[in-house]
Enzyme design. Structure first.
Site, mmCIF file in Angstrom:
data_model
loop_
_atom_site.group_PDB
_atom_site.id
_atom_site.type_symbol
_atom_site.label_atom_id
_atom_site.label_comp_id
_atom_site.label_asym_id
_atom_site.label_seq_id
_atom_site.Cartn_x
_atom_site.Cartn_y
_atom_site.Cartn_z
ATOM 1 N N GLY A 199 117.078 66.053 -36.079
ATOM 2 C CA GLY A 199 118.390 66.148 -35.452
ATOM 3 C C GLY A 199 119.067 64.802 -35.277
ATOM 4 N N GLU B 174 108.490 60.029 -40.702
ATOM 5 C CA GLU B 174 107.842 61.077 -39.903
ATOM 6 C C GLU B 174 106.371 61.156 -40.286
ATOM 7 O OE1 GLU B 174 106.429 63.781 -37.550
ATOM 8 O OE2 GLU B 174 108.432 62.947 -37.270
ATOM 9 N N CYS C 38 112.619 61.965 -24.254
ATOM 10 C CA CYS C 38 113.177 63.140 -23.582
ATOM 11 C C CYS C 38 112.320 63.432 -22.353
ATOM 12 C CB CYS C 38 113.277 64.345 -24.504
ATOM 13 S SG CYS C 38 111.717 64.871 -25.230
#
Length: 515
Positions: free
Chosen positions: A328, A348, A447
């Site tokens: 995202g 990643e 987050c």
């Protein structure tokens, strides 16, 4: 069908499979979350499609699933009182059935007779026929009291974090961590409002990718949100909505103050490229289907934009997204890079997530702008390696800032996970510093508001690398980027909060490598 045909079918038994109900879908997902460590947000859409649920039933299944998982701790306390048993002595499948029933009774506007009878039938359907009488009796006891009356019962004799944990359905260690994070901003009195916001179904938020999204895309998505009304992505049908009288008050950390709404959720987008309020399946929005709009929390959008817009982009810059999955933020970075003449390497570790990154970037930029690589982010910055002008480290974390969207995370993470994650975050930060070009900018993002993952990491990083790094005014950058006041505290870092702005609780810290 003729009477003879009906008689013939009845005589030999109708062996056609029964359609899967919304409640059965919710049960299956709840069991998978409990038994197989599945993620509700990934599994539920698949099960809804497989069951062929109508839009209304899909919404009901969504609210029933997410709401039951969010409130699992509180509902277990209620079931324990209503049944007179310890919940760990109740068979797990029966307990899951009752959790769904309690949510319908106390968290949704499902009529009592429908909630009880349908849940008893669900117990029978899933092979718990032996317990139907027990389920019926417990749910009728639950239905005999109001939500406020149950609150008084299950919190009786409790105080402090134990009371808050039961009332707001968070583990005690999470309550303590959130209290500490707010206290660091001198905002401890907002704790109940934050815990309540974690239990409110989040609104769908979209990002309009710069340079790709058209004015028509934005108009259509915005019009869809307006037509849908409140925009709450609560997944409940028109007659069976989640409760909003949650009793959370910012002036009382036990949550006994008058009811409030999540203030920031009703305002316009806080991200300059954000759209909020669309309900239902976002894929029905044309821009989303075409890849020019994406589902993305506005807190994540601001974290990415804080890096890309902290200073003017020079053509030819090289950017790195160290932990890019599922893609995202990488998609927004890629769009920004293409606009400014920069290029992006998206890294990643997990191959499956790397595949998601490639898919996310496939419609955003060409191979001359974006490269996807696989590997451990800690490998960057070795002698002779390429250096980068901007680096995003969206580090693996506890996810305590996204409990609205990942309802199982509050029950799955444990306090002993924090030191291990903090050690990994520190190692990734060291690699990011090594890979950062002189004059380059590093954005450290989580987050999670847990202090060990946020301010603690910043302090430790500056202890190790203060000779080469300078900390930027991140709060000032986020304010300058945001479309409206992001309500971040003054200071060198920025912590967003769901009860203030309707975003996930993203943490951002910006650093520049000295020339």
């Amino acid at each position: 069908m003729s009477a003879a045909q009906q008689s013939s079918r009845q005589s030999r038994g109708d062996r056609r499979p029964r359609p899967t109900s919304a409640r059965r879908v919710a049960f299956d997902v709840l069991r998978a979350v409990q038994v197989d460590d599945a993620y509700a947000n990934l599994l539920l859409p698949t099960r809804i499609r497989r069951a062929g649920l109508s839009a209304r039933d899909a919404a009901f299944a969504t609210e029933l699933t997410y709401g039951s998982i969010r409130m699992l701790g509180r509902y277990d306390a209620i079931v324990g009182v209503a049944s007179g048993r310890r919940v760990d002595n109740i068979e797990s499948d029966v307990l899951d059935v009752m959790r769904l029933g309690v949510h319908q009774l106390l968290g949704m506007r499902t009529p009592t007779h429908a909630a009880v009878s349908a849940t008893v039938e669900l117990a029978r359907e899933v092979g718990a026929r032996r317990a139907t009488g027990f389920v019926n009796a417990v749910l009728r006891k639950v239905a005999a009291r109001t939500d406020d009356e149950w609150d008084a019962l299950v919190t009786e004799g409790r105080s402090g974090d134990a009371l808050l944990a039961t009332r707001w359905s968070h583990p005690s260690w999470v309550v303590a961590a959130l209290r500490d994070a707010l206290a660091a901003e001198r905002s401890r009195d907002e704790l109940a409002a934050l815990l309540a916001a974690d239990n409110v179904a989040p609104r769908v938020q979209l990002v309009a990718l710069p340079g790709l999204a058209t004015d028509e895309d934005v108009r259509t998505a915005t019009a869809t949100a307006a037509e849908d009304g409140s925009g709450a992505d609560d997944g409940a049908g028109a007659d069976e909505q989640p409760r909003t009288d949650d009793g959370a008050g910012a002036d009382d950390e036990t949550g006994t103050a008058p009811p409030v709404r999540v203030a920031g959720a009703d305002a316009g987008p806080v991200s300059p490229v954000g759209i909020r309020g669309t309900t239902g399946d976002p894929a029905r929005v044309p821009g989303v289907a075409a890849g020019r709009l994406r589902v993305q929390d506005e807190g994540s959008q601001l974290a990415a934009l804080a890096l890309t817009r902290s200073s003017a982009v020079r053509p030819g810059e090289r950017w790195l997204d160290m932990c890019a999955g599922p893609g995202g933020k990488a998609a927004l970075l890629a769009a920004e890079a293409a606009q400014g003449g920069a290029s992006l390497v998206a890294n990643e570790l997990v191959p499956a997530r790397a595949g998601l990154v490639r898919k996310a970037l496939s419609t955003v930029a060409g191979d001359d702008t974006v490269t996807v690589v696989e590997g451990d982010g800690r490998r960057f910055g070795k002698p002779g390696d390429e250096l980068f002008d901007r680096i995003l480290l969206d580090a693996p974390c506890t996810g305590l800032g996204a409990l609205r969207r990942r309802p199982e995370a509050r029950w799955r993470k444990q306090p002993e996970d924090v030191p291990e994650l903090a050690a990994l975050q520190g190692e990734l930060l060291d690699a990011a510093v090594r890979a950062l070009a002189p004059g380059g900018t590093l954005a450290y993002v989580t987050c999670s508001p847990h202090l060990a993952e946020t301010r603690g990491q910043v302090d430790a990083l500056l202890e190790r690398h203060g000779d080469v790094l300078e900390q930027l005014d991140t709060a000032g950058v986020v304010r300058s980027v945001a479309a409206r006041d992001p309500q971040v505290a003054n200071g060198p870092t920025a912590q967003l909060w769901p009860h203030r702005t309707g975003t996930d609780a993203m943490f951002v810290a910006l650093f520049r490598r000295r020339p």
